[in-house]
Write an enzyme that holds these catalytic residues in place. Structure first.
Site, PDB file in Angstrom:
ATOM      1  N   HIS A  51      -5.340  -3.361  -2.723  1.00 31.44           N
ATOM      2  CA  HIS A  51      -5.013  -2.334  -3.721  1.00 31.44           C
ATOM      3  C   HIS A  51      -4.973  -2.877  -5.144  1.00 31.44           C
ATOM      4  CE1 HIS A  51      -4.237   0.700  -0.666  1.00 31.44           C
ATOM      5  NE2 HIS A  51      -3.798  -0.318   0.051  1.00 31.44           N
ATOM      6  N   SER A  67       0.791  -1.230   0.000  1.00 28.05           N
ATOM      7  CA  SER A  67       0.000   0.000   0.000  1.00 28.05           C
ATOM      8  C   SER A  67       0.825   1.283   0.000  1.00 28.05           C
ATOM      9  CB  SER A  67      -0.953   0.012   1.194  1.00 28.05           C
ATOM     10  OG  SER A  67      -0.254  -0.214   2.391  1.00 28.05           O
ATOM     11  N   LYS A 121     -11.827   0.732  -1.813  1.00 25.37           N
ATOM     12  CA  LYS A 121     -10.749   1.408  -2.549  1.00 25.37           C
ATOM     13  C   LYS A 121     -11.173   1.536  -4.021  1.00 25.37           C
ATOM     14  CE  LYS A 121      -7.510  -0.282   0.944  1.00 25.37           C
ATOM     15  NZ  LYS A 121      -7.747   0.766   1.918  1.00 25.37           N
TER      16      LYS A 121
HETATM   17  C1  LIG Z   1      -3.153  -3.604   2.254  1.00 26.93           C
HETATM   18  C2  LIG Z   1      -4.382  -3.248   3.033  1.00 26.93           C
HETATM   19  N1  LIG Z   1      -5.084  -4.223   3.635  1.00 26.93           N
HETATM   20  C3  LIG Z   1      -6.184  -3.963   4.351  1.00 26.93           C
HETATM   21  C4  LIG Z   1      -6.661  -2.673   4.502  1.00 26.93           C
HETATM   22  C5  LIG Z   1      -7.875  -2.418   5.331  1.00 26.93           C
HETATM   23  O1  LIG Z   1      -8.980  -2.268   4.511  1.00 26.93           O
HETATM   24  P1  LIG Z   1     -10.230  -1.374   4.969  1.00 26.93           P
HETATM   25  O2  LIG Z   1      -9.834   0.048   4.799  1.00 26.93           O
HETATM   26  O3  LIG Z   1     -11.335  -1.832   4.097  1.00 26.93           O
HETATM   27  O4  LIG Z   1     -10.474  -1.697   6.420  1.00 26.93           O
HETATM   28  C6  LIG Z   1      -5.971  -1.624   3.878  1.00 26.93           C
HETATM   29  C7  LIG Z   1      -6.485  -0.232   4.016  1.00 26.93           C
HETATM   30  O5  LIG Z   1      -5.813   0.737   3.950  1.00 26.93           O
HETATM   31  C8  LIG Z   1      -4.801  -1.912   3.134  1.00 26.93           C
HETATM   32  O6  LIG Z   1      -4.100  -0.934   2.553  1.00 26.93           O
END
Ligand SMILES: Cc1ncc(COP(=O)(O)O)c(C=O)c1O
Length: 422
Positions: free
Chosen positions: A233, A205, A264
């Protein structure tokens, strides 16, 4: 003083007369380190901009990669048609209970069936967010006699899931397969009856780098481990119809658990896990964040069904998004900025020092660009950065302008020469 710090400044009381002096001290300390986190009211406006504190900013700071319409009004007719087609007279706004009590609505059932077809996996289970999905899945799959092998740059929700599971946590250096194999080998030799889980972000991310999925599949097969891939992502962005990176690499059937988020590229809220049917049944019985969490609003599930169709048809947007990211990365690299090792739609500008990153973020804000300083603990020490994320709806002109403004802002003292690598 940084104008953003003035705007939402918590009432820091250096005299220590507050009811919570330890909190005041902690916040002062964060502020001193340029790590104080604050909220900024932001509203969306047309053309890939946001409005913040009365200013219009080009939004290079979101995960809304495909730029699908954020407005509820655009979908009301479609939602009505969807409900009518399902034979339901109304749609519930809230679910009123967890899925296992009385919250499991026909919209959840339909969304999960449609997502399973999309992912080409036996079953899908929807969670209320990616955070909930990661924590719940990891805690369910492994316990105190097991081990999790996790890339050092994995998302915080993965780390929290590992902690809740009480499994042994082995962090391997970013994409370092040799270290991972050494850790796996020695753990498997010493714990022949324990379960091993390898977990990785598909696209990281904060770095925009790609996980080495073919090699991870090889390793999981060699050592009898499970593999979980977080496609937060990459879902909607990579692969035919946006089916994700594992799909693009032909590995979606071999990965034990694929997690995709719906907040996202999908631009709404929630997450799903795609896996074999038995895994889904196991999660329904063991994932605490599924069992003890009020179900996703049925209204959201209905909107996600509409979004799923839209995402599948968004091939031109996926193409434009990558062109935009490549343009941004190329222009920044030409001017000597370090954009890291990734080649995805996430473009980090590595700056190092926290204060420099905050200064650059403030300077580009003055130039009409929203690009946020990402600091530890979200990224490792001395690896602060500005994370730039274009959207498919941006234009080449907007992005070229943004790059020029970025370069000028840094030149105006947003950061010292040392941020330039040439
Ligand atoms: C790689 C990754 N996994 C999980 C999440 C968590 O997802 P959510 O925002 O739907 O809780 C994020 C959110 O930023 C993320 O970047």
């Amino acid at each position: 003083m940084d104008s953003r710090f003035q705007s939402q400044q918590p009432d820091l009381d250096p005299t220590g007369s507050s009811r919570y002096p330890w909190m005041e001290r902690s916040l002062q300390q964060l502020k001193g380190w340029s790590r104080l986190r604050e909220l900024h009211e932001t509203s969306w406006s047309e053309g890939g901009y946001v409005m913040r504190e009365g200013r219009r900013l080009l939004n290079l700071a979101s995960n809304h990669y495909l730029g699908l319409s954020p407005w509820l009004e655009d979908y009301i007719e479609q939602i009505r048609e969807l409900i009518a087609a399902g034979g339901e007279p109304y749609i519930r706004m809230g679910s009123g209970a967890s899925r296992l009590i009385s919250g499991h609505d026909p919209q959840h059932e339909a969304l999960e069936a449609e997502l399973a077809l999309f992912m080409e996996r036996e079953r899908v289970l929807v969670f209320t967010s990616g955070y909930m999905a990661n924590v719940g899945v990891i805690q369910a799959l492994v316990g105190r006699n097991d081990a999790v092998f996790s890339d050092r740059l994995n998302h915080a929700s993965i780390v929290d899931g590992i902690q809740l599971s009480r499994a042994k946590h082995y962090r391997y250096p970013h994409r370092d397969l040799e270290r991972l194999e050494n850790m796996l080998k020695s753990w498997c030799e010493q714990h022949p009856t324990g379960r091993a889980l390898i977990v990785t972000d598909a696209i990281f991310s904060m770095d925009g780098t790609k996980a080495p999925l073919p090699k991870l599949v090889e390793l999981k097969e060699r050592y009898g481990a499970m593999l979980m891939v977080d496609e937060a992502h990459s879902i909607g962005v990579y692969g035919d119809k946006g089916k994700g990176l594992a799909y693009q690499e032909g590995l979606h059937q071999q990965v034990d658990v694929i997690m995709g988020t719906l907040g996202k590229a999908f631009g709404l809220e929630g997450a799903f896990v795609a896996a074999d049917g038995v895994v889904v049944d196991y999660l329904i019985n063991h994932a605490r964040t599924f069992i003890y969490n009020t179900a996703m609003p049925p209204m959201m599930a209905a909107m996600l069904r509409i979004r799923l169709r839209e995402v599948q048809e968004a091939a031109p947007s996926r193409k434009r998004l990558m062109q935009h990211a490549n343009l941004l990365r190329g222009l920044l690299q030409e001017r000597g900025f370090d954009t890291g090792e990734g080649d995805s739609h996430i473009v980090p500008v590595l700056l190092g020092d926290d204060r420099h990153a905050v200064k650059v973020s403030e300077a580009i804000l003055q130039s009409g660009i929203a690009g946020i300083a990402i600091r530890p603990p979200t990224v490792p020490q001395n690896e602060a950065r500005i994370r730039l994320t274009p959207m498919a709806i941006h234009t080449t002109e907007q992005l070229t302008y943004a790059c020029n403004q970025f370069i000028q802002a840094v030149g105006r003292g947003g950061a010292p020469e040392s941020v330039l690598i040439s």
